[in-house]
Design a protein around this motif. Structure first.
Motif, PDB file in Angstrom:
ATOM      1  N   THR A   1      58.308  30.737  31.552  1.00 19.45           N
ATOM      2  CA  THR A   1      58.917  29.852  30.556  1.00 19.45           C
ATOM      3  C   THR A   1      59.841  28.835  31.242  1.00 19.45           C
ATOM      4  O   THR A   1      60.285  27.896  30.604  1.00 19.45           O
ATOM      5  CB  THR A   1      59.723  30.635  29.497  1.00 19.45           C
ATOM      6  N   ASP A   2      60.134  29.043  32.520  1.00 21.16           N
ATOM      7  CA  ASP A   2      60.891  28.085  33.331  1.00 21.16           C
ATOM      8  C   ASP A   2      59.866  27.277  34.123  1.00 21.16           C
ATOM      9  O   ASP A   2      59.412  27.678  35.192  1.00 21.16           O
ATOM     10  CB  ASP A   2      61.846  28.847  34.255  1.00 21.16           C
TER      11      ASP A   2
ATOM     12  N   LEU B   1      59.868  24.383  35.765  1.00 21.85           N
ATOM     13  CA  LEU B   1      60.187  23.839  37.088  1.00 21.85           C
ATOM     14  C   LEU B   1      60.322  24.939  38.122  1.00 21.85           C
ATOM     15  O   LEU B   1      59.828  24.816  39.244  1.00 21.85           O
ATOM     16  CB  LEU B   1      61.483  23.034  36.994  1.00 21.85           C
TER      17      LEU B   1
ATOM     18  N   MET C   1      56.903  26.052  39.041  1.00 21.00           N
ATOM     19  CA  MET C   1      56.226  25.093  39.913  1.00 21.00           C
ATOM     20  C   MET C   1      56.738  25.224  41.341  1.00 21.00           C
ATOM     21  O   MET C   1      55.951  25.273  42.297  1.00 21.00           O
ATOM     22  CB  MET C   1      56.461  23.667  39.408  1.00 21.00           C
TER      23      MET C   1
ATOM     24  N   LEU D   1      52.436  21.887  35.369  1.00 20.86           N
ATOM     25  CA  LEU D   1      53.125  21.394  36.569  1.00 20.86           C
ATOM     26  C   LEU D   1      52.578  22.044  37.840  1.00 20.86           C
ATOM     27  O   LEU D   1      52.722  21.493  38.926  1.00 20.86           O
ATOM     28  CB  LEU D   1      54.629  21.668  36.477  1.00 20.86           C
TER      29      LEU D   1
ATOM     30  N   ALA E   1      50.613  21.820  25.002  1.00 17.25           N
ATOM     31  CA  ALA E   1      49.709  21.566  26.118  1.00 17.25           C
ATOM     32  C   ALA E   1      49.306  20.093  26.166  1.00 17.25           C
ATOM     33  O   ALA E   1      49.402  19.435  27.205  1.00 17.25           O
ATOM     34  CB  ALA E   1      48.468  22.458  26.008  1.00 17.25           C
TER      35      ALA E   1
ATOM     36  N   LEU F   1      50.602  17.320  24.634  1.00 17.63           N
ATOM     37  CA  LEU F   1      51.684  16.356  24.823  1.00 17.63           C
ATOM     38  C   LEU F   1      52.425  16.596  26.129  1.00 17.63           C
ATOM     39  O   LEU F   1      52.960  15.661  26.733  1.00 17.63           O
ATOM     40  CB  LEU F   1      52.658  16.421  23.640  1.00 17.63           C
TER      41      LEU F   1
ATOM     42  N   ALA G   1      51.163  17.528  29.057  1.00 21.05           N
ATOM     43  CA  ALA G   1      50.457  16.896  30.171  1.00 21.05           C
ATOM     44  C   ALA G   1      50.688  15.386  30.150  1.00 21.05           C
ATOM     45  O   ALA G   1      50.936  14.760  31.187  1.00 21.05           O
ATOM     46  CB  ALA G   1      48.962  17.212  30.095  1.00 21.05           C
ATOM     47  N   GLU G   2      50.629  14.798  28.963  1.00 26.35           N
ATOM     48  CA  GLU G   2      50.862  13.356  28.846  1.00 26.35           C
ATOM     49  C   GLU G   2      52.288  13.002  29.261  1.00 26.35           C
ATOM     50  O   GLU G   2      52.524  12.004  29.944  1.00 26.35           O
ATOM     51  CB  GLU G   2      50.609  12.932  27.391  1.00 26.35           C
ATOM     52  N   GLY G   3      53.239  13.855  28.871  1.00 27.93           N
ATOM     53  CA  GLY G   3      54.646  13.566  29.141  1.00 27.93           C
ATOM     54  C   GLY G   3      54.962  13.484  30.623  1.00 27.93           C
ATOM     55  O   GLY G   3      55.895  12.784  31.020  1.00 27.93           O
ATOM     56  N   VAL G   4      54.213  14.193  31.457  1.00 30.81           N
ATOM     57  CA  VAL G   4      54.455  14.124  32.901  1.00 30.81           C
ATOM     58  C   VAL G   4      53.312  13.405  33.613  1.00 30.81           C
ATOM     59  O   VAL G   4      53.200  13.465  34.836  1.00 30.81           O
ATOM     60  CB  VAL G   4      54.680  15.523  33.517  1.00 30.81           C
ATOM     61  N   GLY G   5      52.450  12.719  32.841  1.00 33.09           N
ATOM     62  CA  GLY G   5      51.383  11.931  33.457  1.00 33.09           C
ATOM     63  C   GLY G   5      50.454  12.760  34.323  1.00 33.09           C
ATOM     64  O   GLY G   5      50.033  12.324  35.386  1.00 33.09           O
ATOM     65  N   LYS G   6      50.112  13.969  33.850  1.00 27.39           N
ATOM     66  CA  LYS G   6      49.262  14.838  34.659  1.00 27.39           C
ATOM     67  C   LYS G   6      47.824  14.758  34.167  1.00 27.39           C
ATOM     68  O   LYS G   6      47.520  15.089  33.025  1.00 27.39           O
ATOM     69  CB  LYS G   6      49.758  16.291  34.563  1.00 27.39           C
TER      70      LYS G   6
END
Lengths: 340, 340
Positions: free
Chosen positions: A239-240, A242, A245, A273, A293, A295, A297-302
């Motif tokens: 759930t964390d 970062l 990753m 991530l 899922a 939004l 991916a879109e939010g970090v441009g992945k």
């Protein structure tokens, strides 16, 4: 022909059996139906707990409530939890138009791989309620439609072991389809499906590549590592996003494939991530949020392919049972942890 | 380098900007950040309606509430609806470590394609509140991280037209990746993204194959048909899975690819029943239920690849704007229906 069982729907008319309030389990068999003599119901855990609570924990009252539910709805579809379970039975009759005609014979023993929420069921007797394993031994008749999944219970594996593996057999089968030798694979969640996925991913890599198992439980990871189901393990709180990753990157990421088998909500971003650009995430966790899922991916441009883990892949039951046969250590893990 | 903008998160520490309560939009620019002079906020419709209602519909109070929200959180993240919107601005400064360094210049006019819920924002003045288009003209500073998506506003297309298309540009771009000449494609939903997807699918088929558009609105289908954005149209209620399967089968199904652009809930089974075995469903509808898709396919034994419609595909903005340039009839449709 009626591959989805519409003839069995009493109300409301025109919906699929899973969405129906009431099914009719009695009608004469359809020519594409498979008729089973029921031996036992493996009730969904959430449903069993709810019924157990409502019945004050008394086995007789639990049995009576299940009999009442099935009589009222023509299926074991708990209206409170919305869930069902699966059943074990023997083949009584195979309609000539059923896809298994010629392959299945009367007396064959099988487990259904579709939910009891869409399986027409008529109970004639409750023999025993086994609270410790959410199981009701009983007699009756059940019907599988032409599209209804089932698996023969293997003769060389204990029934409980087979059922524990069949419960999540879609996951390793879909992973087998996506893993290529040389890839790096991250598996989030070291529970039942996570262990099977690790084992299948490692097998599919064919000696070239990397499988990393991640979980918040050091004990669960220790087992994965000892059994050599994956190459490396890493303790994370998925759930964390970062933190996950960073820790999985130290273990070899970013990954070509991330398989989410976590049992908690809020792990979509950790998956997204941790995958490389152009990689694939398969979400098996039923706690997955579609919008998180999409939004996320879109939010970090992945640019990642995001797959809903379809529970059905042709051959999934046999693939998973074979995995247990080929890997005695995996089988030992299942016998210790999941065969109650 | 800080591609996800962690340095901007004030509280709680360690989460991604979207999950943060408060961002700091002031700090000196990071070397991989893009700094924008804001011209206008296009507020998410749900968020705008909520603020409008709370402000009694008064433009000045709407503007004051938006200014208050942004001052409090360092971003336009409506705590009631959870949503944001996007913004239009001009480049003030491009950090040397930002991926667009060398490509973007001060003064370039662009739209952000990531949500305002994760965009650090400092407002200095509200110039006008335009209720009819959910827009706030204002001055201030916004920050895009290295992973934050943006699109240059084209000089040859009206701004409103470009924004309407950019809003859903991920859908045609992902479809372009999956359609092959000769395939049969079903598009559920004839709204904005459905129309773009039909047009892109037809273009990707390169003259061989079939695109069927389906919707419950005969008027919307009439437009699709007149503009020749698809080969056939069929009126369906996609919440009726069986009816949709039957009607789309008469129109040429089952399909290699089903693209769900429906705006209502409960359309997962219609998508799954309409795709062929071994085919692919792409879910773009934000009303998609993850479990309905995963368990639904299993319940009917359908071996289909189920994709979460990732809103980001590299080149998605340019692909979509090009579609409008190449298809004057599509452009006319957008100008009539979506440019308010």
């Amino acid at each position: 022909m009626d591959p989805y069982g519409l003839r069995r729907v009493v109300s409301p008319r025109g919906v699929l059996p899973q969405r129906a309030d009431v099914l009719d389990p009695r009608l004469p068999p359809g020519e594409d139906e498979l008729i089973l003599d029921v031996e036992a119901l493996n009730v969904d855990s959430a449903s069993f707990r709810q019924i157990e609570g409502a019945a004050g924990g008394d086995p007789d009252r639990i049995g009576a409530e299940i009999a009442r539910l099935v009589a009222a709805r023509g299926k074991l579809h708990n209206p409170v939890t919305g869930s069902g379970g699966m059943l074990i039975g023997r083949v009584r009759q195979v309609g000539p138009g059923h896809p298994a005609a010629g392959r299945l014979r009367p007396g064959d023993r099988l487990a259904t791989l579709v939910s009891l929420t869409l399986t027409p069921l008529l109970l004639t007797r409750i023999d025993a309620v086994r609270k410790e394993i959410d199981r009701v031994e009983c007699q009756g008749t059940a019907i599988l439609f032409a599209t209804g999944l089932w698996a023969l219970l293997p003769e060389d594996l204990p029934e409980r072991l087979a059922l524990a593996a069949l419960d999540v057999c879609g996951a390793p089968a879909l992973v087998a389809r996506h893993v290529r030798p040389g890839q790096k694979v991250l598996v989030l969640g070291a529970g039942k499906s996570g262990a099977l996925v690790c084992a299948q991913a490692r097998a599919s890599l064919d000696g070239r590549g990397l499988v990393v198992g991640a979980d918040r439980s050091a004990a669960a990871l220790e087992v994965l590592a000892q059994l050599e189901l994956c190459h490396r393990v890493v303790e994370v709180d998925a759930t964390d996003a970062l933190g996950t990753m960073e820790r999985t990157r130290q273990a070899g990421g970013p990954f070509d494939l991330v398989v989410n088998c976590a049992s908690v909500a809020g792990t979509e971003m950790a998956s997204i991530l941790s995958v490389r650009d152009g990689g694939t995430v398969i979400f098996f966790s039923m706690a997955t949020s579609f919008t998180a899922a999409a939004l996320g991916a879109e939010g970090v441009g992945k640019d990642a392919t995001l797959l809903v883990g379809n529970g059905y892949v042709p051959g999934h039951a046999e693939l998973t049972l074979d995995l247990l046969r080929r890997l005695p250590r995996l089988r030992a893990l299942f016998e210790q942890r999941y065969v109650r």
